[in-house]
Design a protein around this motif. Structure first.
Motif, PDB file in Angstrom:
ATOM      1  N   GLU A  66       0.829  -1.213   0.000  1.00 43.01           N
ATOM      2  CA  GLU A  66       0.000   0.000   0.000  1.00 43.01           C
ATOM      3  C   GLU A  66       0.870   1.274   0.000  1.00 43.01           C
ATOM      4  O   GLU A  66       1.848   1.353   0.760  1.00 43.01           O
ATOM      5  N   PHE A  87      -8.342   4.476   6.979  1.00 42.85           N
ATOM      6  CA  PHE A  87      -7.783   4.342   8.322  1.00 42.85           C
ATOM      7  C   PHE A  87      -7.477   5.711   8.937  1.00 42.85           C
ATOM      8  O   PHE A  87      -7.057   6.630   8.237  1.00 42.85           O
ATOM      9  N   CYS A 123      -4.999  -2.898   3.251  1.00 43.15           N
ATOM     10  CA  CYS A 123      -4.646  -2.657   4.647  1.00 43.15           C
ATOM     11  C   CYS A 123      -5.820  -2.763   5.627  1.00 43.15           C
ATOM     12  O   CYS A 123      -6.307  -3.841   5.909  1.00 43.15           O
ATOM     13  N   GLY A 166       0.246  -1.226   4.488  1.00 40.67           N
ATOM     14  CA  GLY A 166       1.356  -0.509   5.130  1.00 40.67           C
ATOM     15  C   GLY A 166       1.124  -0.655   6.627  1.00 40.67           C
ATOM     16  O   GLY A 166       0.964   0.335   7.328  1.00 40.67           O
ATOM     17  N   TRP A 167       1.068  -1.901   7.083  1.00 43.21           N
ATOM     18  CA  TRP A 167       0.634  -2.226   8.452  1.00 43.21           C
ATOM     19  C   TRP A 167       1.733  -1.886   9.454  1.00 43.21           C
ATOM     20  O   TRP A 167       2.890  -2.246   9.249  1.00 43.21           O
ATOM     21  N   ARG A 177       0.934  -3.326  15.624  1.00 42.87           N
ATOM     22  CA  ARG A 177      -0.217  -4.242  15.619  1.00 42.87           C
ATOM     23  C   ARG A 177       0.042  -5.445  14.716  1.00 42.87           C
ATOM     24  O   ARG A 177      -0.856  -5.966  14.073  1.00 42.87           O
TER      25      ARG A 177
HETATM   26  O1  LIG Z   1      -5.785  -1.639  11.033  1.00 41.61           O
HETATM   27  C1  LIG Z   1      -4.611  -1.426  11.337  1.00 41.61           C
HETATM   28  O2  LIG Z   1      -4.153  -1.743  12.442  1.00 41.61           O
HETATM   29  C2  LIG Z   1      -3.671  -0.793  10.364  1.00 41.61           C
HETATM   30  C3  LIG Z   1      -4.381  -0.111   9.228  1.00 41.61           C
HETATM   31  C4  LIG Z   1      -3.509   0.804   8.466  1.00 41.61           C
HETATM   32  O3  LIG Z   1      -2.402   1.090   8.851  1.00 41.61           O
HETATM   33  C5  LIG Z   1      -3.967   1.356   7.194  1.00 41.61           C
HETATM   34  O4  LIG Z   1      -5.049   0.993   6.699  1.00 41.61           O
HETATM   35  O5  LIG Z   1      -3.227   2.179   6.600  1.00 41.61           O
END
Ligand SMILES: O=C(O)CCC(=O)C(=O)O
Length: 263
Positions: free
Chosen positions: A40, A115, A146, A171-172, A176
């Protein structure tokens, strides 16, 4: 089928142009693969909110052109991850592109679940409204980005639309990572589908990326998992196993839709 998951490092000290060229070289080096996937928002960085507007591109901008060329040169199906798209009306979207081995754009997917709650992407970008599947010769891909990974109804919708291999460009954050691995396996088990989940490495905007891209089979077994750093994770899989798993353990047929609401 042979897939190459490019877990590129997205660090603040590299320019977007340099990373775009590097990503293209990594794609070209995957010649012989059937499918190549990038993560991402790898050009700008998923958490580099302050650069989103400046780095936004039209659908057929520099990322599109460089990736189309790379797909054609490598002769692969390319899920080119996502970039910040600026639509005709000025709205920004987190948009993924898929290219055919001829370098033709076969699909564009705008991330559905944004997000950030009350900041970042959630307030800066528009939300996609459409599920997207892409029929490859060997399997039908269902696309997600993501945060979408947390919303099982999107994946069920993709399965209902024919998806057999669920591709998640992410791009996690490292913070988490346990959720990432757990949710990738859960989406595979509940949908009896392959999950190819590709994250980025490195640190940008102060957010350490989890890496640990992962390929899960329709039984929930992990076929391959990357480490934390930049890496190309390769995986061989038999796309026919989605259908055989669904036939041998036909849980999807036992869905109960339209249940009465509690009184
Ligand atoms: O849900 C998450 O913990 C990460 C989501 C995220 O970083 C994103 O969607 O860009």
């Amino acid at each position: 089928m042979h897939a190459s998951l490019i877990q590129i490092a997205v660090n603040s000290d590299e320019s977007v142009n340099s990373r775009r060229e590097r990503a293209a070289s990594l794609v070209v080096a995957q010649r012989g693969a059937d499918l190549v996937v990038l993560p991402e928002l790898w050009p700008v960085g998923a958490f580099a909110y302050t650069a989103f507007a400046e780095e936004a591109e039209p659908l057929d901008g520099p990322t599109h052109d460089v990736m189309a060329k790379a797909a054609a040169e490598a002769r692969v199906w390319l899920h080119a991850g996502s970039f910040v798209e600026r639509a005709g009306d000025g709205t920004l979207y987190n948009t993924s592109l898929v290219f055919s081995p001829e370098g033709k754009c076969a699909a564009a997917y705008r991330k559905i679940h944004r997000f950030g709650f009350d900041k970042g992407e959630a307030v800066m970008m528009g939300a996609g409204e459409e599920l997207v599947t892409v029929a490859l010769p060997e399997t039908t891909l269902g696309l997600a980005t993501c945060y979408d990974l947390r919303f099982p109804e999107q994946f069920r919708g993709l399965v209902d639309a024919g998806a057999e291999t669920l591709v998640v460009a992410a791009g996690w954050p490292e913070r988490r990572r346990s959720h990432w691995t757990l949710l990738a396996q859960a989406r595979a088990v509940e949908n009896q589908a392959y999950v190819l989940a590709v994250g980025s490495a490195g640190t940008h905007a102060g957010v350490e990326q989890a890496g640990h891209s992962i390929a899960v089979d329709p039984w929930g077994e992990v076929l391959a998992e990357a480490g934390a750093g930049e890496e190309v994770l390769t995986v061989e899989f038999d796309p026919a196993r989605t259908a055989t798993t669904r036939a041998q353990f036909p849980a999807l047929k036992d869905r109960r839709l339209g249940l009465a609401a509690p009184r």
